[in-house]
Each structure stands twice: as C-alpha cells, then as structure tokens.
Design an enzyme around this catalytic site. Structure first.
Site, mmCIF file in Angstrom:
data_model
loop_
_atom_site.group_PDB
_atom_site.id
_atom_site.type_symbol
_atom_site.label_atom_id
_atom_site.label_comp_id
_atom_site.label_asym_id
_atom_site.label_seq_id
_atom_site.Cartn_x
_atom_site.Cartn_y
_atom_site.Cartn_z
ATOM 1 C CE LYS A 1 -112.567 53.706 83.019
ATOM 2 N NZ LYS A 1 -111.433 53.320 82.980
ATOM 3 C CD1 TRP B 1 -111.001 60.287 82.550
ATOM 4 C CD2 TRP B 1 -110.708 60.123 80.013
ATOM 5 N NE1 TRP B 1 -110.064 59.368 82.263
ATOM 6 C CE2 TRP B 1 -109.982 59.255 80.839
ATOM 7 C CE3 TRP B 1 -110.830 60.442 78.693
ATOM 8 C CZ2 TRP B 1 -109.126 58.097 79.931
ATOM 9 C CZ3 TRP B 1 -109.953 59.196 78.091
ATOM 10 C CH2 TRP B 1 -108.991 58.552 78.795
ATOM 11 C CG ASP C 1 -117.351 59.677 80.263
ATOM 12 O OD1 ASP C 1 -117.678 58.336 80.319
ATOM 13 O OD2 ASP C 1 -116.460 60.051 79.625
HETATM 14 N N1 PMP Z 1 -114.016 58.871 80.042
HETATM 15 C C1 PMP Z 1 -113.818 58.156 81.327
HETATM 16 C C2 PMP Z 1 -114.353 58.834 82.411
HETATM 17 C C3 PMP Z 1 -112.596 57.025 81.243
HETATM 18 O O1 PMP Z 1 -112.434 56.902 82.611
HETATM 19 C C4 PMP Z 1 -112.211 56.754 80.119
HETATM 20 C C5 PMP Z 1 -111.119 55.485 80.326
HETATM 21 N N2 PMP Z 1 -110.109 55.364 81.288
HETATM 22 C C6 PMP Z 1 -112.530 57.257 79.050
HETATM 23 C C7 PMP Z 1 -113.454 58.255 78.796
HETATM 24 C C8 PMP Z 1 -111.872 56.531 77.730
HETATM 25 O O2 PMP Z 1 -112.524 55.289 77.436
HETATM 26 P P1 PMP Z 1 -111.772 54.510 76.208
HETATM 27 O O3 PMP Z 1 -110.155 54.512 76.477
HETATM 28 O O4 PMP Z 1 -112.430 53.036 76.747
HETATM 29 O O5 PMP Z 1 -112.243 55.071 74.836
#
Ligand code: PMP
Length: 369
Positions: free
Chosen positions: A200, A102, A176
């Site tokens: 989550k 991420w 994040d």
């Molecule tokens: N950052 C993290 C730490 C995540 O776990 C996720 C989703 N699994 C995201 C970003 C992306 O999130 P979204 O698909 O809701 O934009």
C-alpha cells in the site's frame, strides 16, 4: 503522457518518481552491470541497498534502537499466524480487538495457537466505530494485545494508539498497520510489535515489514518454521532465507522519496501526514456536503487512507465506475463485503488526484441527483 489516478486499496499506486528511477536503473544498478533482481543477496551491492533501506525507514519512523526491523515474506495474513507463534508463549492467552474484517481474520487465525479473548468489538454496529480503549476488557497475563490500526476494507482508523500501560495493562501492543504505515508517525512507547504488508504505502507486494522490540524475540513455539522465527530472522539481518530483494530495493526508493517530501516548513513524514490530512479532509468534506453520496463510518473513526462511500441507487454504480475510468480515475469499486465504492488515497496519491475525483463526483451528482 500523464498517468491516471489509481485509487486501488492494494497493491496500490507508487510514486511516479520511484517507478521512473527503478526503470532507469533496471538494467544496470549504479554501474554494477546487474539489475537489482540479478544480484546475490549476500553481495556488497545488495547489502548496501538493504542497509540503506533499513536506515532510511528507521529515520522516517523514528524507530528506537531497541527495536529490530525485519524484512519478511508472507504478507500480513502470514503474520496472523507468525505473531502468535512467536509471542503466545509469553502469557496465558492473547487479547484481540475486533474493528473490521482484518482484525476479525487475525483473531481467527490466532486461535490455532492458543486461547484468544476478543476484548472489544464493533461487530454490532457493522464495523463503523472504534471501541473506546477505556471499555476494552483488558485481562491480566495476556501475551499481547492485537489491534488493526487501519481497517482497509471498512475504512476505520485508530487515530491514536491505545496507551495500554495507562490502562493498567503490561502486555505489549501488536499493530497490523499494513494500510497506513508511513502515513503518520508511530508512538513506539505504546507499541511492542508492528507489522505491515508493503503493497500500500511502501512498495510492491512480496515484502512484509516487522518492527519488533528486542525483548519480544526468542519466545517462539517449537513448531515455528525457522524462516518465521523473529529471533532467527533478526540474528541473520533478515537474510536467513533469500529475502524479496527487488521489493526491498523498491521500498528503499519509496523511503528516499518520503524523505524528500516537503509541505511548507514540514519535511519527510510530517509533510506526508499533513498532505494525507488535507486529502482526507477534502474528500470527506465534499462527500458530507454533497447530499448525494453517503458514508457509514463514524466521523472520528474515519480512515485517512481508505474511504468507503455509497451512491443513492444500485443502478448508478456501473455508469459511475465506467465514467470514472474514462476520466482516468481507476479502481474505485468497493470491497465485495462492504459494497459501494472505496477511494484509497495512500501516500503516493497526490492532492491533485483527490481534486480530480471530487470534480468527477460533483459532475456525476449533478447529472444523476
Ligand atoms: N491486514 C490489512 C490491514 C490489510 O489491508 C491486508 C491486505 N489488504 C491484509 C492484512 C492482508 O495482507 P496480505 O494479503 O498481504 O497478507
């Protein structure tokens, strides 16, 4: 009927009590004659729901008065662009720490909006450790320093947020925290901005939380869409555009659920954190002792929320997952980039869910070990 235990990484399990309450209020919210989904976001009913949700979140996370809480949309992936659009003008470049999939994605997106420096990375060890903040190549004049404080895919957690000031860096820390928000307290003296998708620990997908220190508002690049300009969103109490009303309502029910939790003398978020520690200890404790399952993440970097683990042979995955399903243990398949299995054990997954998983793990290991 007892529901199965759901180990999804997200969208993830919600507390059953919350789902029951939402179901009972579905057709008529508090005698209003309307479902929350059918209410104007400008009406007094919905405004009271949004205000209550914000005030409960502020209480749970002890958010200081000089931070704004924004209810936004687009998820954490949109924030990968929205953060640099709003903050990059504050400095010559943006500093990113890479700890997994991420944060890797975050820094890539930010490059569209300015110069990015990757100041530390665990890519060389396959995203299995957290680089020591003392080794980060923090630079002068950065607009901000970005970390992903829980890497959902790799199963890495920053158990302590870095104290940038103590490291001689004045830039605000941006986190994040999508996949561990509300699982433990946040030290706001170390954080300028926190963002998180809701799906989550907070509620359904569609809501994105941004918690931002007031002095970081008002620096957006001219190209920033108005709906994504933090100052405009803040000035309109998150109602510049129509917010995700039902998701905010459900998040509010989850916040009230968190406030009701207790473990011994511990209440609310402290109780949740203690329970999360107990759940993670029980799961990793068994995996380590099993002699059958393996894990890759360094012990001090292990996430309390997402535990990736592996079987000794490729041929065992299919029977493992099929057997788990028959035992009411759902969504244990690992992320395709890491492989193996992954148990996500967010706030709503009770200790009994971890116990049921460990019982199945033991039984499977006995049969195939
Ligand atoms: N950052 C993290 C730490 C995540 O776990 C996720 C989703 N699994 C995201 C970003 C992306 O999130 P979204 O698909 O809701 O934009």
């Amino acid at each position: 009927m007892t529901r199965p235990f759901n180990f999804s990484a997200g969208p993830a399990a919600l507390p059953e009590e919350v789902l029951q309450q939402a179901a009972s209020e579905m057709l008529d919210w508090h005698g209003s004659g309307m479902s929350v989904m059918e209410m104007s976001h400008r009406g007094k009913e919905f405004i009271s729901i949004a205000q209550q949700a914000e005030s409960d979140l502020r209480e749970i996370l002890a958010i200081p008065a000089n931070y704004k809480v924004l209810f936004m949309q687009g998820g954490a992936i949109a924030e990968n662009a929205i953060v640099p659009m709003n903050l990059s003008s504050r400095g010559g470049h943006m500093d990113y720490v890479v700890t997994g999939s991420w944060s890797l994605k975050s820094q890539k997106e930010a490059r569209k909006y300015g110069q990015v420096n990757v100041i530390a990375s665990n890519e060389a060890d396959g995203h299995t450790t957290v680089p020591d903040p003392a080794s980060w190549q923090l630079s002068r004049n950065a607009a901000y320093v970005h970390v992903c404080s829980n890497e959902t895919i790799n199963g890495i957690e920053l158990h302590e947020l870095p104290d940038l000031k103590a490291l001689g860096c004045d830039a605000p820390l941006v986190i994040d925290c999508s996949s561990h928000i509300a699982s433990r307290p946040i030290d706001w003296s170390r954080v300028g901005l926190a963002y998180a998708g809701a799906q989550k620990n907070i509620g359904p997908a569609g809501l994105t939380l941004v918690i931002v220190r007031e002095d970081l508002l008002g620096h957006a690049l001219p190209i920033t869409p108005s709906a994504f300009d933090y100052k405009i969103v803040a000035d309109h109490d998150s109602m510049y555009n129509t917010p995700p009303t039902y998701a905010i309502y459900l998040a509010g029910l989850v916040f009230q659920w968190i406030k009701r939790q207790h473990e011994g003398a511990l209440q609310g978020l402290d109780a949740i954190e203690a329970r999360n520690i107990a759940k993670a200890d029980r799961l990793y404790g068994y995996l380590d002792a099993s002699g059958f399952y393996s894990t890759h993440v360094a012990v001090n970097a292990r996430s309390r929320m997402n535990a990736p683990f592996f079987l000794p042979a490729e041929a065992l995955y299919e029977p493992f997952l099929a057997g788990a399903k028959t035992q009411g243990l759902l969504q244990l398949k690992g992320h395709k980039s890491v492989g193996g299995l992954r148990a996500s054990i967010y706030n709503a997954l009770p200790l009994a869910g971890v116990d049921a998983l460990v019982a199945y793990l033991k039984e499977f290991a006995q049969r195939h070990g």
